[in-house]
Design a protein around this motif. Structure first.
Motif, PDB file in Angstrom:
ATOM      1  N   ALA A   7       0.843  -1.202   0.000  1.00  0.00           N
ATOM      2  CA  ALA A   7       0.000   0.000   0.000  1.00  0.00           C
ATOM      3  C   ALA A   7       0.874   1.246   0.000  1.00  0.00           C
ATOM      4  N   ASP A   8       0.467   2.228  -0.789  1.00  0.00           N
ATOM      5  CA  ASP A   8       1.204   3.490  -0.790  1.00  0.00           C
ATOM      6  C   ASP A   8       0.619   4.420   0.282  1.00  0.00           C
ATOM      7  N   GLU A   9       1.256   5.560   0.462  1.00  0.00           N
ATOM      8  CA  GLU A   9       0.869   6.493   1.521  1.00  0.00           C
ATOM      9  C   GLU A   9      -0.579   6.948   1.375  1.00  0.00           C
ATOM     10  N   LYS A  10      -0.992   7.272   0.158  1.00  0.00           N
ATOM     11  CA  LYS A  10      -2.360   7.745  -0.081  1.00  0.00           C
ATOM     12  C   LYS A  10      -3.381   6.679   0.312  1.00  0.00           C
ATOM     13  N   GLU A  11      -3.119   5.445  -0.051  1.00  0.00           N
ATOM     14  CA  GLU A  11      -4.039   4.358   0.268  1.00  0.00           C
ATOM     15  C   GLU A  11      -4.159   4.153   1.780  1.00  0.00           C
ATOM     16  N   ILE A  12      -3.045   4.249   2.477  1.00  0.00           N
ATOM     17  CA  ILE A  12      -3.054   4.083   3.932  1.00  0.00           C
ATOM     18  C   ILE A  12      -3.823   5.219   4.598  1.00  0.00           C
ATOM     19  N   LEU A  13      -3.590   6.450   4.162  1.00  0.00           N
ATOM     20  CA  LEU A  13      -4.309   7.592   4.725  1.00  0.00           C
ATOM     21  C   LEU A  13      -5.807   7.487   4.456  1.00  0.00           C
ATOM     22  N   GLU A  14      -6.188   7.026   3.261  1.00  0.00           N
ATOM     23  CA  GLU A  14      -7.605   6.835   2.946  1.00  0.00           C
ATOM     24  C   GLU A  14      -8.212   5.754   3.838  1.00  0.00           C
ATOM     25  N   MET A  20     -11.655   5.900  10.745  1.00  0.00           N
ATOM     26  CA  MET A  20     -11.977   6.972  11.681  1.00  0.00           C
ATOM     27  C   MET A  20     -13.443   7.385  11.542  1.00  0.00           C
ATOM     28  N   ARG A  21     -13.937   7.447  10.310  1.00  0.00           N
ATOM     29  CA  ARG A  21     -15.326   7.845  10.052  1.00  0.00           C
ATOM     30  C   ARG A  21     -16.299   6.683  10.235  1.00  0.00           C
ATOM     31  N   ASN A  23     -16.695   3.992   8.446  1.00  0.00           N
ATOM     32  CA  ASN A  23     -17.265   3.441   7.222  1.00  0.00           C
ATOM     33  C   ASN A  23     -16.907   1.965   7.180  1.00  0.00           C
ATOM     34  N   GLY A  24     -17.882   1.097   7.391  1.00  0.00           N
ATOM     35  CA  GLY A  24     -17.623  -0.341   7.460  1.00  0.00           C
ATOM     36  C   GLY A  24     -17.295  -0.944   6.105  1.00  0.00           C
ATOM     37  N   TYR A  25     -16.622  -2.065   6.127  1.00  0.00           N
ATOM     38  CA  TYR A  25     -16.272  -2.800   4.923  1.00  0.00           C
ATOM     39  C   TYR A  25     -17.042  -4.110   4.918  1.00  0.00           C
ATOM     40  N   ASP A  26     -17.684  -4.437   3.811  1.00  0.00           N
ATOM     41  CA  ASP A  26     -18.435  -5.685   3.666  1.00  0.00           C
ATOM     42  C   ASP A  26     -19.441  -5.870   4.790  1.00  0.00           C
ATOM     43  N   GLY A  27     -20.110  -4.796   5.185  1.00  0.00           N
ATOM     44  CA  GLY A  27     -21.129  -4.878   6.211  1.00  0.00           C
ATOM     45  C   GLY A  27     -20.608  -4.940   7.630  1.00  0.00           C
ATOM     46  N   GLU A  28     -19.297  -4.928   7.802  1.00  0.00           N
ATOM     47  CA  GLU A  28     -18.728  -4.966   9.155  1.00  0.00           C
ATOM     48  C   GLU A  28     -18.830  -3.590   9.798  1.00  0.00           C
ATOM     49  N   SER A  29     -19.166  -3.577  11.071  1.00  0.00           N
ATOM     50  CA  SER A  29     -19.167  -2.305  11.784  1.00  0.00           C
ATOM     51  C   SER A  29     -17.799  -2.118  12.431  1.00  0.00           C
ATOM     52  N   ILE A  30     -17.414  -0.876  12.554  1.00  0.00           N
ATOM     53  CA  ILE A  30     -16.097  -0.549  13.119  1.00  0.00           C
ATOM     54  C   ILE A  30     -16.298  -0.080  14.548  1.00  0.00           C
ATOM     55  N   LYS A  31     -15.546  -0.651  15.460  1.00  0.00           N
ATOM     56  CA  LYS A  31     -15.642  -0.288  16.867  1.00  0.00           C
ATOM     57  C   LYS A  31     -15.138   1.144  17.076  1.00  0.00           C
ATOM     58  N   PHE A  32     -15.700   1.788  18.106  1.00  0.00           N
ATOM     59  CA  PHE A  32     -15.273   3.145  18.427  1.00  0.00           C
ATOM     60  C   PHE A  32     -13.790   3.191  18.752  1.00  0.00           C
ATOM     61  N   SER A  33     -13.282   2.184  19.461  1.00  0.00           N
ATOM     62  CA  SER A  33     -11.865   2.183  19.839  1.00  0.00           C
ATOM     63  C   SER A  33     -10.965   2.147  18.597  1.00  0.00           C
ATOM     64  N   ASP A  34     -11.387   1.413  17.568  1.00  0.00           N
ATOM     65  CA  ASP A  34     -10.615   1.389  16.322  1.00  0.00           C
ATOM     66  C   ASP A  34     -10.698   2.732  15.602  1.00  0.00           C
ATOM     67  N   SER A  35     -11.885   3.340  15.635  1.00  0.00           N
ATOM     68  CA  SER A  35     -12.074   4.650  15.025  1.00  0.00           C
ATOM     69  C   SER A  35     -11.195   5.693  15.719  1.00  0.00           C
ATOM     70  N   LYS A  37      -8.426   5.132  17.442  1.00  0.00           N
ATOM     71  CA  LYS A  37      -7.018   4.853  17.154  1.00  0.00           C
ATOM     72  C   LYS A  37      -6.640   5.372  15.763  1.00  0.00           C
ATOM     73  N   ALA A  38      -7.530   5.201  14.785  1.00  0.00           N
ATOM     74  CA  ALA A  38      -7.266   5.713  13.442  1.00  0.00           C
ATOM     75  C   ALA A  38      -7.139   7.236  13.465  1.00  0.00           C
ATOM     76  N   ALA A  39      -8.015   7.908  14.231  1.00  0.00           N
ATOM     77  CA  ALA A  39      -7.933   9.366  14.358  1.00  0.00           C
ATOM     78  C   ALA A  39      -6.613   9.772  15.009  1.00  0.00           C
ATOM     79  N   GLU A  40      -6.191   9.022  16.022  1.00  0.00           N
ATOM     80  CA  GLU A  40      -4.924   9.310  16.692  1.00  0.00           C
ATOM     81  C   GLU A  40      -3.748   9.161  15.723  1.00  0.00           C
ATOM     82  N   LEU A  41      -3.749   8.099  14.940  1.00  0.00           N
ATOM     83  CA  LEU A  41      -2.656   7.878  13.991  1.00  0.00           C
ATOM     84  C   LEU A  41      -2.636   8.956  12.912  1.00  0.00           C
TER      85      LEU A  41
END
Length: 75
Positions: A7-14, A20-21, A23-35, A37-41
């Motif tokens: 993955a390149d930098e743009k893909e990782i940032l996306e 952070m937002r 946006n689930g993948y394949d119907g998976e919900s994203i936990k707040f703690s993961d969201s 952590k993504a905002a922190e990174l």
């Protein structure tokens, strides 16, 4: 042999932005703690924490045109 593209930098940032937002993948919900952590990174990537953070106000440019003013006064 399986070739794996890195993955390149743009893909990782996306990816971090999507997580952070929450946006689930394949119907998976994203936990707040993961969201969170993504905002922190992302914040660390952009240098938003600590003494190194500066608002995006741009560079300060000092224009020294005193010599021109003196020439104009002498004319």
């Amino acid at each position: 042999m399986m070739v794996i593209a890195v993955a390149d930098e743009k893909e990782i940032l996306e990816f971090f932005t999507d997580v952070m937002r929450r946006n689930g993948y394949d119907g998976e919900s994203i936990k707040f703690s993961d969201s969170f952590k993504a905002a922190e990174l992302l914040g660390k990537y952009y240098g938003m924490f600590g003494d190194k953070h500066h608002d995006n106000i741009g560079d300060v440019i000092i224009v020294d045109n005193i010599a021109e003013k003196i020439r104009n006064m002498q004319s």
